[in-house]
Scaffold this active site. Structure first.
Site, mmCIF file in Angstrom:
data_model
loop_
_atom_site.group_PDB
_atom_site.id
_atom_site.type_symbol
_atom_site.label_atom_id
_atom_site.label_comp_id
_atom_site.label_asym_id
_atom_site.label_seq_id
_atom_site.Cartn_x
_atom_site.Cartn_y
_atom_site.Cartn_z
ATOM 1 N N GLY A 46 10.112 2.632 -6.182
ATOM 2 C CA GLY A 46 9.733 3.636 -5.200
ATOM 3 C C GLY A 46 9.384 2.977 -3.886
ATOM 4 N N GLN A 51 5.655 2.133 4.289
ATOM 5 C CA GLN A 51 5.748 0.720 3.917
ATOM 6 C C GLN A 51 6.743 -0.060 4.772
ATOM 7 O OE1 GLN A 51 6.225 1.953 -0.437
ATOM 8 N NE2 GLN A 51 5.358 -0.085 -0.615
ATOM 9 N N CYS A 92 3.122 -2.604 -6.474
ATOM 10 C CA CYS A 92 3.570 -2.013 -5.218
ATOM 11 C C CYS A 92 4.276 -3.094 -4.412
ATOM 12 C CB CYS A 92 2.351 -1.502 -4.459
ATOM 13 S SG CYS A 92 2.745 -0.793 -2.851
ATOM 14 N N LEU A 93 5.383 -2.742 -3.785
ATOM 15 C CA LEU A 93 6.119 -3.729 -2.984
ATOM 16 C C LEU A 93 5.280 -4.229 -1.817
ATOM 17 C CD1 LEU A 93 9.671 -2.074 -2.951
ATOM 18 C CD2 LEU A 93 8.863 -3.994 -4.347
ATOM 19 N N HIS A 134 1.903 7.927 -6.452
ATOM 20 C CA HIS A 134 1.711 6.635 -5.772
ATOM 21 C C HIS A 134 2.364 6.664 -4.384
ATOM 22 C CE1 HIS A 134 1.877 1.993 -5.950
ATOM 23 N NE2 HIS A 134 2.614 2.303 -4.891
ATOM 24 N N GLU A 135 3.605 7.171 -4.315
ATOM 25 C CA GLU A 135 4.329 7.171 -3.035
ATOM 26 C C GLU A 135 3.747 8.194 -2.060
ATOM 27 O OE1 GLU A 135 6.092 4.677 -2.593
ATOM 28 O OE2 GLU A 135 6.391 4.110 -4.676
ATOM 29 N N HIS A 138 0.901 6.757 -0.251
ATOM 30 C CA HIS A 138 1.290 5.899 0.877
ATOM 31 C C HIS A 138 1.403 6.726 2.158
ATOM 32 C CE1 HIS A 138 1.992 1.894 -0.646
ATOM 33 N NE2 HIS A 138 2.809 2.302 -1.599
HETATM 34 NI NI NI Z 1 3.500 1.275 -3.299
#
Ligand code: NI
Length: 171
Positions: A46, A51, A92-93, A134-135, A138
């Site tokens: 995701g 991000q 998470c990236l 989660h997304e 963000h």
């Molecule tokens: Ni993330």
């Protein structure tokens, strides 16, 4: 298509709130394509526009094994959360190398626009539900480490700052 650089925690730009998308046009579809390419290349399941330092409400997700089910959510909102909660390990990236347990709703119902600007509803549970939550966080300027204790968060910041310095000095 292009790979987009991903911001790393605790970069303050990760705490910005994303604005609603006014118009789903070719420029936006180009962003979606770049975000999908960036997510697959990372690799991740995701990615939120926040991000990649684009503060608009756009998310791409693919939790399928063979990476064949790209899901794009534009202006997503959670309509309903199931009562049952689940605790699962998240990464998470934007927080590379860190995996921690987070408690979320096991099941959700959400509404969003697709890449054609059409509204649709999504019912999700388990990994997909966790990923959507989660997304969407963000887009609200929230990173999963915000759910952890202050002590754990401080340790993660310290570790990532050290890594960033190492990377800068070897560049
Ligand atoms: Ni993330």
């Amino acid at each position: 298509m292009a790979l987009l650089p991903i911001l790393h925690y605790p970069d303050p730009r990760l705490f910005k709130k994303a604005a609603k998308v006014e118009r789903v046009d070719d420029t936006l579809r180009c962003l979606v394509a770049d975000m999908a390419e960036t997510m697959y290349a990372a690799p991740g399941i995701g990615l939120a526009a926040t991000q990649v330092d684009v503060h608009r409400q756009v998310i791409v997700i693919d939790v399928s094994e063979d990476k064949s089910q790209l899901l794009t959510l534009i202006n997503p909102e959670i309509l309903q959360r199931g009562e049952a909660e689940c605790i699962s390990e998240e990464g998470c990236l934007s927080v590379p190398g860190i995996y921690e347990m987070v408690k979320r709703s096991h099941q959700i119902r959400a509404r969003a626009l697709n890449v054609h600007g059409e509204s649709f509803e999504l019912e999700a549970e388990g990994l997909l539900a966790v990923c959507v939550q989660h997304e969407i966080d963000h887009l609200h300027g929230k990173v999963f480490v915000d759910y952890l204790s202050i002590l754990k968060r401080a340790r993660i910041k310290h570790k990532l700052n050290k890594l960033a310095k190492l990377a800068a000095s070897s560049a």
